[in-house]
Write a protein that holds these residues in place. Sequence first.
Motif, PDB file in Angstrom:
ATOM      1  N   ILE A 355      26.928  25.366  65.277  1.00  0.00           N
ATOM      2  CA  ILE A 355      26.701  24.210  65.848  1.00  0.00           C
ATOM      3  C   ILE A 355      24.579  24.570  65.489  1.00  0.00           C
ATOM      4  N   LEU A 356      24.227  25.407  65.610  1.00  0.00           N
ATOM      5  CA  LEU A 356      23.256  25.937  65.896  1.00  0.00           C
ATOM      6  C   LEU A 356      22.540  25.310  64.172  1.00  0.00           C
ATOM      7  N   ASP A 357      23.564  26.434  63.575  1.00  0.00           N
ATOM      8  CA  ASP A 357      23.635  26.199  61.973  1.00  0.00           C
ATOM      9  C   ASP A 357      23.027  24.544  61.625  1.00  0.00           C
ATOM     10  N   ASN A 358      24.052  24.546  62.073  1.00  0.00           N
ATOM     11  CA  ASN A 358      23.904  23.125  61.637  1.00  0.00           C
ATOM     12  C   ASN A 358      22.781  21.956  62.116  1.00  0.00           C
TER      13      ASN A 358
ATOM     14  N   GLY B  11      36.151  36.004  64.070  1.00  0.00           N
ATOM     15  CA  GLY B  11      34.796  34.541  63.715  1.00  0.00           C
ATOM     16  C   GLY B  11      33.531  34.643  63.688  1.00  0.00           C
ATOM     17  N   ARG B  12      33.080  35.834  64.465  1.00  0.00           N
ATOM     18  CA  ARG B  12      31.537  35.782  63.832  1.00  0.00           C
ATOM     19  C   ARG B  12      31.145  36.855  63.711  1.00  0.00           C
ATOM     20  N   GLN B  13      31.685  37.993  63.876  1.00  0.00           N
ATOM     21  CA  GLN B  13      32.076  39.506  62.871  1.00  0.00           C
ATOM     22  C   GLN B  13      33.289  39.757  62.277  1.00  0.00           C
ATOM     23  N   PRO B  14      33.101  38.780  60.958  1.00  0.00           N
ATOM     24  CA  PRO B  14      34.148  39.162  60.194  1.00  0.00           C
ATOM     25  C   PRO B  14      34.271  40.739  59.295  1.00  0.00           C
ATOM     26  N   ALA B  15      32.695  40.852  59.511  1.00  0.00           N
ATOM     27  CA  ALA B  15      32.928  42.272  59.147  1.00  0.00           C
ATOM     28  C   ALA B  15      33.872  44.003  60.218  1.00  0.00           C
ATOM     29  N   LEU B  16      34.151  42.947  61.007  1.00  0.00           N
ATOM     30  CA  LEU B  16      34.866  43.895  62.003  1.00  0.00           C
ATOM     31  C   LEU B  16      35.923  44.087  61.548  1.00  0.00           C
ATOM     32  N   ILE B 180      17.214  44.433  52.480  1.00  0.00           N
ATOM     33  CA  ILE B 180      16.780  43.341  51.590  1.00  0.00           C
ATOM     34  C   ILE B 180      17.740  42.296  52.653  1.00  0.00           C
ATOM     35  N   TRP B 181      19.012  42.687  52.496  1.00  0.00           N
ATOM     36  CA  TRP B 181      20.008  41.865  52.827  1.00  0.00           C
ATOM     37  C   TRP B 181      19.637  40.856  54.343  1.00  0.00           C
ATOM     38  N   LEU B 182      19.661  41.916  55.159  1.00  0.00           N
ATOM     39  CA  LEU B 182      19.732  41.544  56.188  1.00  0.00           C
ATOM     40  C   LEU B 182      17.746  40.750  56.796  1.00  0.00           C
ATOM     41  N   LEU B 184      16.856  38.738  53.883  1.00  0.00           N
ATOM     42  CA  LEU B 184      16.915  37.938  52.742  1.00  0.00           C
ATOM     43  C   LEU B 184      18.183  36.484  54.320  1.00  0.00           C
ATOM     44  N   ARG B 185      19.065  36.897  55.118  1.00  0.00           N
ATOM     45  CA  ARG B 185      19.204  36.868  55.739  1.00  0.00           C
ATOM     46  C   ARG B 185      18.920  36.362  57.328  1.00  0.00           C
ATOM     47  N   ALA B 186      17.790  36.637  56.962  1.00  0.00           N
ATOM     48  CA  ALA B 186      16.941  36.403  58.335  1.00  0.00           C
ATOM     49  C   ALA B 186      15.988  35.284  57.946  1.00  0.00           C
ATOM     50  N   GLY B 190      18.394  32.419  53.565  1.00  0.00           N
ATOM     51  CA  GLY B 190      19.182  33.189  53.559  1.00  0.00           C
ATOM     52  C   GLY B 190      20.526  31.949  54.692  1.00  0.00           C
ATOM     53  N   ARG B 191      19.689  31.025  55.264  1.00  0.00           N
ATOM     54  CA  ARG B 191      20.776  29.454  55.678  1.00  0.00           C
ATOM     55  C   ARG B 191      20.754  28.544  54.874  1.00  0.00           C
ATOM     56  N   PHE B 192      20.187  28.653  53.904  1.00  0.00           N
ATOM     57  CA  PHE B 192      20.318  28.016  53.052  1.00  0.00           C
ATOM     58  C   PHE B 192      22.082  28.207  51.818  1.00  0.00           C
ATOM     59  N   ILE B 266      30.995  32.122  55.033  1.00  0.00           N
ATOM     60  CA  ILE B 266      31.339  32.722  55.937  1.00  0.00           C
ATOM     61  C   ILE B 266      31.149  34.596  55.769  1.00  0.00           C
ATOM     62  N   GLY B 267      30.658  35.325  56.176  1.00  0.00           N
ATOM     63  CA  GLY B 267      30.839  36.608  56.036  1.00  0.00           C
ATOM     64  C   GLY B 267      29.518  36.712  55.596  1.00  0.00           C
ATOM     65  N   GLY B 268      28.938  38.553  55.159  1.00  0.00           N
ATOM     66  CA  GLY B 268      28.082  38.679  54.554  1.00  0.00           C
ATOM     67  C   GLY B 268      28.347  40.136  53.440  1.00  0.00           C
ATOM     68  N   VAL B 269      27.330  40.890  53.576  1.00  0.00           N
ATOM     69  CA  VAL B 269      27.447  41.800  53.020  1.00  0.00           C
ATOM     70  C   VAL B 269      27.771  42.716  53.320  1.00  0.00           C
ATOM     71  N   ALA B 270      26.945  43.042  54.614  1.00  0.00           N
ATOM     72  CA  ALA B 270      27.782  44.777  55.466  1.00  0.00           C
ATOM     73  C   ALA B 270      28.969  44.875  55.187  1.00  0.00           C
ATOM     74  N   GLY B 271      29.527  43.906  55.305  1.00  0.00           N
ATOM     75  CA  GLY B 271      31.449  44.083  55.563  1.00  0.00           C
ATOM     76  C   GLY B 271      31.718  44.306  53.711  1.00  0.00           C
ATOM     77  N   PRO B 272      31.865  43.261  52.505  1.00  0.00           N
ATOM     78  CA  PRO B 272      31.714  43.879  51.334  1.00  0.00           C
ATOM     79  C   PRO B 272      31.528  45.428  51.062  1.00  0.00           C
TER      80      PRO B 272
HETATM   81  N1  LIG Z   1      23.402  31.210  59.597  1.00  0.00           N
HETATM   82  C1  LIG Z   1      23.509  31.425  60.733  1.00  0.00           C
HETATM   83  N2  LIG Z   1      23.392  30.894  61.631  1.00  0.00           N
HETATM   84  C2  LIG Z   1      24.023  31.346  62.889  1.00  0.00           C
HETATM   85  N3  LIG Z   1      24.092  32.724  63.205  1.00  0.00           N
HETATM   86  C3  LIG Z   1      24.208  33.353  62.241  1.00  0.00           C
HETATM   87  C4  LIG Z   1      24.197  32.785  61.154  1.00  0.00           C
HETATM   88  N4  LIG Z   1      24.425  33.872  60.871  1.00  0.00           N
HETATM   89  C5  LIG Z   1      24.630  34.935  61.252  1.00  0.00           C
HETATM   90  N5  LIG Z   1      24.506  34.507  62.084  1.00  0.00           N
HETATM   91  C6  LIG Z   1      25.279  35.276  64.194  1.00  0.00           C
HETATM   92  O1  LIG Z   1      24.720  36.465  63.635  1.00  0.00           O
HETATM   93  C7  LIG Z   1      25.605  37.615  63.731  1.00  0.00           C
HETATM   94  C8  LIG Z   1      26.381  38.283  62.351  1.00  0.00           C
HETATM   95  O2  LIG Z   1      26.714  37.529  61.282  1.00  0.00           O
HETATM   96  P1  LIG Z   1      27.011  37.701  60.417  1.00  0.00           P
HETATM   97  O3  LIG Z   1      28.759  38.083  60.748  1.00  0.00           O
HETATM   98  O4  LIG Z   1      26.762  37.136  59.046  1.00  0.00           O
HETATM   99  O5  LIG Z   1      26.357  39.269  60.490  1.00  0.00           O
HETATM  100  P2  LIG Z   1      26.573  39.986  58.912  1.00  0.00           P
HETATM  101  O6  LIG Z   1      25.067  40.278  59.260  1.00  0.00           O
HETATM  102  O7  LIG Z   1      26.179  39.121  57.853  1.00  0.00           O
HETATM  103  O8  LIG Z   1      27.623  41.428  58.885  1.00  0.00           O
HETATM  104  P3  LIG Z   1      27.647  41.157  57.447  1.00  0.00           P
HETATM  105  O9  LIG Z   1      26.312  41.545  56.493  1.00  0.00           O
HETATM  106  O10 LIG Z   1      28.582  42.014  57.097  1.00  0.00           O
HETATM  107  O11 LIG Z   1      28.232  41.296  57.390  1.00  0.00           O
HETATM  108  C9  LIG Z   1      26.576  36.529  64.132  1.00  0.00           C
HETATM  109  O12 LIG Z   1      26.186  36.711  65.857  1.00  0.00           O
HETATM  110  C10 LIG Z   1      26.237  34.835  64.033  1.00  0.00           C
HETATM  111  O13 LIG Z   1      26.643  34.190  64.748  1.00  0.00           O
END
Ligand SMILES: Nc1ncnc2c1ncn2[C@@H]1O[C@H](COP(=O)(O)OP(=O)(O)OP(=O)(O)O)[C@@H](O)[C@H]1O
Lengths: 507, 322, 322, 374
Positions: A355-358, B11-16, B180-182, B184-186, B190-192, B266-272
Amino acid sequence: MAESLSARNIVKRYGGVVALSDGNLDVHAREVVALIGANGSGKSTMSKVINGVVVLDGGQLLLDGQPIRFTSPQVAKNAGISTVFQELSLIPQMTVAENIWLTREPLNAFGVVDRKAIKTRTEELLALFEGTYKTALHPDSPIASLPPDERQIIEILKAMSFDPWLIILDEATASLDSRQVQRLFDLVAKWKEQGKAIVFVSHRMEEIFRIADKYTVLRNGRTVGAGSIKDINEQQLIKLMIEKESALGFLRGEAKTEEKIEKEVSLEVENLTSGTLRGVSLQVHKGELVGIGGLQGQGQRHLLHSLFGDIPYSGTVRLFHKDVRFKHPHEAMKAGVALVPGDRAKEGLLYIRSILDNMLLPSWRRYGMPLKVSNARKDAEQTGSSLNLKMAGLDAPVSSLSGGNAQKVVIGKWLMRNPQVLLLDDPTKGVDVGSKAEFYSLLTRLSEEGKTILFYSSDDEELIGLCDRVLVMHDGMIRTELSGNTLTKENLIAASLGAGERLGGDA
Amino acid sequence: MRRPRWESLTGRQPALFALILLVLSIAINLIVQPNMFARETLNSNMRVFLPLILLAVGQAIVILGGGIDISVGAIASIVNTVLATRVGLDGSPQEMWTYVFLSLLIGLLAGAINGFFIAYLRLQPIITTYATSFLYAGFALYILPNPGGGIPATIAQLYRSSTPLNLPLAFFIILIVLLIWLYLRATRYGRFLYAVGGRPQAAYETAVPVTWVQFSMYVISGLMAALSGIAITMLSGSGNADIGGPMTLNSITAVVIGGNALSGGIGGVAGPIMGAITLGVLQNIISFADIDTWWETFVRATIIVVALAAPGIVNLFRRRQS
Amino acid sequence: MRRPRWESLTGRQPALFALILLVLSIAINLIVQPNMFARETLNSNMRVFLPLILLAVGQAIVILGGGIDISVGAIASIVNTVLATRVGLDGSPQEMWTYVFLSLLIGLLAGAINGFFIAYLRLQPIITTYATSFLYAGFALYILPNPGGGIPATIAQLYRSSTPLNLPLAFFIILIVLLIWLYLRATRYGRFLYAVGGRPQAAYETAVPVTWVQFSMYVISGLMAALSGIAITMLSGSGNADIGGPMTLNSITAVVIGGNALSGGIGGVAGPIMGAITLGVLQNIISFADIDTWWETFVRATIIVVALAAPGIVNLFRRRQS
Amino acid sequence: GAPQTEPPAATQEPATEAPATEAPTEMPATESPTEAPATGEATEAPGAEGAPFTIGISNPFISSEYRTQMIEELIAVNQEYMDQGITTELVIESADTDVAGQIQQLQNLIAQDVDAILVNPGDVSGLNATLQEALDAGIIVISVDQELDVPGVYNVGIDQKEWAKTSAQWLADKLGGEGDIVQIEGFPGHPANVARMEGVAEVFAEYPGINVLATDTGRWDEATGQQVMSNFLASYPNLDGYWTQDGMAIGALQAVMAANPAQWPQGVGEGRCQYLRLWEEALTLNPEFDSIAVANHPGVSPTGLRIAVNMLQGKQVDESKLGGANDLSFVLPLAAVITSDNLDEGLAMCEGQPDAYLLDDILTEEEVQEFFVQ
Ligand SMILES: Nc1ncnc2c1ncn2[C@@H]1O[C@H](COP(=O)(O)OP(=O)(O)OP(=O)(O)O)[C@@H](O)[C@H]1O
Ligand SMILES: Nc1ncnc2c1ncn2[C@@H]1O[C@H](COP(=O)(O)OP(=O)(O)OP(=O)(O)O)[C@@H](O)[C@H]1O
Ligand SMILES: [Mg+2]
Ligand SMILES: [Mg+2]
């Protein structure tokens, strides 16, 4: 044909979310039961339990007093139950006829689907709504090409074609205009005569009092009241639905004063022409809340989307006295324009994201680089509560929200941008009464702050209750302008039907 | 507030799940190869894993954005053949760096071609990159029809045996990529990316520059493929137009094991990254467990099946229970 | 009523583009190989194309239903190795038919395993079948570690040179497959397939037996893969555990060229059949046009790119115009 | 690379007594039926005067130095014949393809009415029926590099098993029949790999002191070979030797050079210029290192082309000179066996050749005549 169906103490959980904790519902042949409740109170879940789409976690279903288990939609279908789903159950790639008769195709001796029979029968069904949809709607039209109201009609015809004894209408009227609603109600009356039972889910009080015989109110997954509609009034019903009686008085807005007219013109449109629009001109002032009305598909959405840079057009648009021509929504957004889209199923939401993202997707720019997520979270929480958003938390995916709450996310994400000009494309579809009230007060507040609001709604009540002025569109043109004491239900309907000119005399 | 359930954890930590799998496979590897964490062994393993890791990072970003890139291996091949033919076994370090730079440009260009077709012409990603993979592989073959050529041994040696702070060089490269990925994601980008992968139409309606995001992610993937090509050239010291081909499917496998949804968003880069390391470790295990050659294929297949299917099966049981 | 626009033509007749492409490539082939329609030439071409055609038909059905099957080539390999080892070069025709029957059962079983995982356990199709493809390929290798074995020459000959009514045998097989499909499509099952491929949730709510339909389409695909394996065994007369592998991606390419949407719910089987033939004809053209060896790979890649991308590009221009 | 019309030297021959002289006498009886198509061809096409002949090539795998060198040499040798008006331009079908694809290649060659087909088969038996069709059409078919079992099809190549035994024998001798070794093989299941590993096993079976610690596949890939060797070195620091083949040998040696263990294992190499140069470099690191390089040379194909031309000209194959599994094979001598004794010679042969160049030998027209009835 069965005579009655009862749901007793139904419990249904989705993961950690309890959608129904003690759901009760009784419905008998030859009666219409209104199932009402706020967004997320469990109405759709109750429907899905009754039609076998979800399996209940507790409680019991009784068919004619006998316990029965619905383990799949097939079982419920065989028991004569069919549903108009809130999110529709149509296959976009298939045609109208194919969709309506799916699983019940007439077959010939070789097991081959009898296409001719299907076509004729579809035409018969379509005739029931004849005149309320565009002529292009045809048994062979692909669903993907249809506007939301026509899809809704097909969904209704599909449910009806099962010839069930119980029909559940889950917000079947949300996308329909008043004429289409009337046709549906005519059908409902006929079904009653034929001995069918109807469960009717709607957030429109007026409709409920028009056709329901009984009511059942859900609150937070629990049935908190049921009875005959004769014995209750609107205020009492609403009180049952919502815990706090916030902003209820606003529901039927008092007549607006004309004082705002003196303010400066903020949005000016001259002779706007595109595919469906045939020369639209209008002016909106700062701090004004202008409604757009009319039957479905008269060009209202085209107008809004043109202004938002989504559809190319000819003609001039002036925003704050400057000529603009947005080629892309991006440009419109930069200029402080926001559009709240209506068809949430298709546009707008990222279901798998949080929801936050959206909520923040259009507004991230404000939060720096790297993003200050905690600030964003705070803002999102605030917007969420101002819209009465019922959710497990900001990190829950949008797919876990009820229909109405998902729509609130759509609205919220645009409000978070704090736009100067707000274009609303039928935003309250499926939003419950209480939240609507909050939303209305939010809109009023925004317009008082000097925002310019152009508000299209298929709900006439809403336009009358909320807007300063209503521009009624017909056939791609603005035919009539209603305001002050000409802004009445009768006039609105008359104008919608294209009877614009005679209006002055009627009032 | 609520106790964390498996669902919300994955769901939140798909890399778990990827992490569990990685730890598990490292544990097994330690049994069959006890000196696994000796500096030498660790370094010789990590430098072998690095090319796939880099490829998987690019692939992960594309998949996150709702696409897929079948051409990454071929791009790595082009880079490998260019380095091996232009620098040569007796090239100077300076030449090497010039061509490393050129390699990045090549990756960029190849990615841009993919991106152009997919983002601007709206062609299907899987098909488009499958087709360009032919083109790129053909081009690599054209540059270097026969395996051979190479880079100066000193430079290869630099890659092969540098262990700053007593840690494999690969660790630092992975760390930089991850940082760099972390970052970028922030950022908004990353959101886009998550939004476009989640549902491009919805993102578009929200005025996310979808076309540009899609284009850029293929460029990033091309760039990572180029880096992977550079790494593999450093590793092997020589050129082979086929070198990257088999890595493509592995990169996708790594991404899936890493917990990213193939459908995007769904996912990230650390998992892969963990997924890629897991694949490498599995290879080690098989090789050291002294499994009969014929059973190797089987064991390998079974492990991959389990790794790929396990999250789904866990989900299933969870669903059944609730 | 309305004049048919390109959009509605390709929308309702997704195979139209495949047809144009096929006619075009046949025309070019006729130029470089004028005797293409001589009975012998036609027969020798069609018998080579048939295995891919059969594979593409199964793949098309799975893709129509919203899935994908990466394991088809491996299933064909199993069948090939079973026939080659059990029947043998000097087996009797009767043995052959017994094992042909067994082959179909194998295809059915392999498809059912895929279907079980995907339909009942809800695993991702692409990952599941990618994983089972390893298992199946490993199994084929286990049955026949070294290429060899075979079927009686007389039976291979039957397949290779039968031309009833002066037409290649393959024509009749294709015709039968097509007729079965046309029938299937006209039945309720056909509707279910399109519905499940279009929007499984909606189909489920409409009481379509979604799980069963998904399961069955993998079984069909397994069956078609077995038929393909039989055909390729008849063609080559011998066994090779690797024989089917390279055909998987080609089958997907054929389906896409044939106009089916990879996302499911759109298309048919006639298009993919034409797509598979087109791929074969392209191979012919390249070989007869006497293109230099090194350019061949390139030309081939370019043609595939164009064939794959063309519908998208046409769509693009259409979109631009409207 | 420059085409090599002058074969490097006839000096390498001693390494192999061509294992081709078994069962020479019984052959004619069984051979006579299959001889028929060849003679038929000779009468249809009016012998040497029926020239120019068209020869087709079918090759299903392109990205290897072996195949490229093969095609280049075929073109060069054919040029000699073209200059004499004996043949026309080669019809080359060469692309990465599967069994069905190679069948299509062959069908297309048949359709183009070639007089002879040189096929490098991608499958030991998958092409049999198609090749039979070619024979039936009166086309001379020669399989190079891979022995086929189709009556009427002649094979030209080296003995893969013998090839592997040569280097295995060297390793056993070098270690004095005693020591721990590892093996890196090619694709498990590939016929050539199977034949080679059989040969290697036969040799080592005679030396109980030789202890094979592990076998892994390097997938005939240099980088994989390197990784596998690195792993072996890490876990068996006291290796005495390793046996490997082809390009994997380069990777393996690189791994040894990188690890630089206290005691270097002695290892098998390959007959390629890159390896010889690497070997030379390795000696600077550790003069104790010894190796052997035996070429699996692409020159068998152009030799096959010469044989095909002679057959087209109506000459009779001397069946008694044939060998192989079905006595239908022209078993050619190994091209080069390089040991530390003649490493200098090997490096000299590589003078001016690219790294990828495989030490090679194409039989001359005169040498080929040996196989025909005089
Ligand atoms: N776009 C986003 N909006 C809100 N919260 C996010 C977003 N992306 C990630 N999070 C939050 O950040 C945390 C970690 O996210 P995520 O699973 O993407 O990890 P990650 O660092 O990408 O792991 P990695 O890089 O494997 O897989 C989670 O709590 C998730 O809810
Ligand atoms: N698939 C799902 N996963 C998780 N939670 C869900 C799911 N579907 C519904 N819910 C939750 O169950 C509750 C009831 O939802 P339901 O759809 O029945 O509400 P509703 O009364 O139909 O609301 P609306 O008026 O908005 O349609 C809500 O809190 C919702 O968030
Ligand atoms: Mg609802
Ligand atoms: Mg993650």
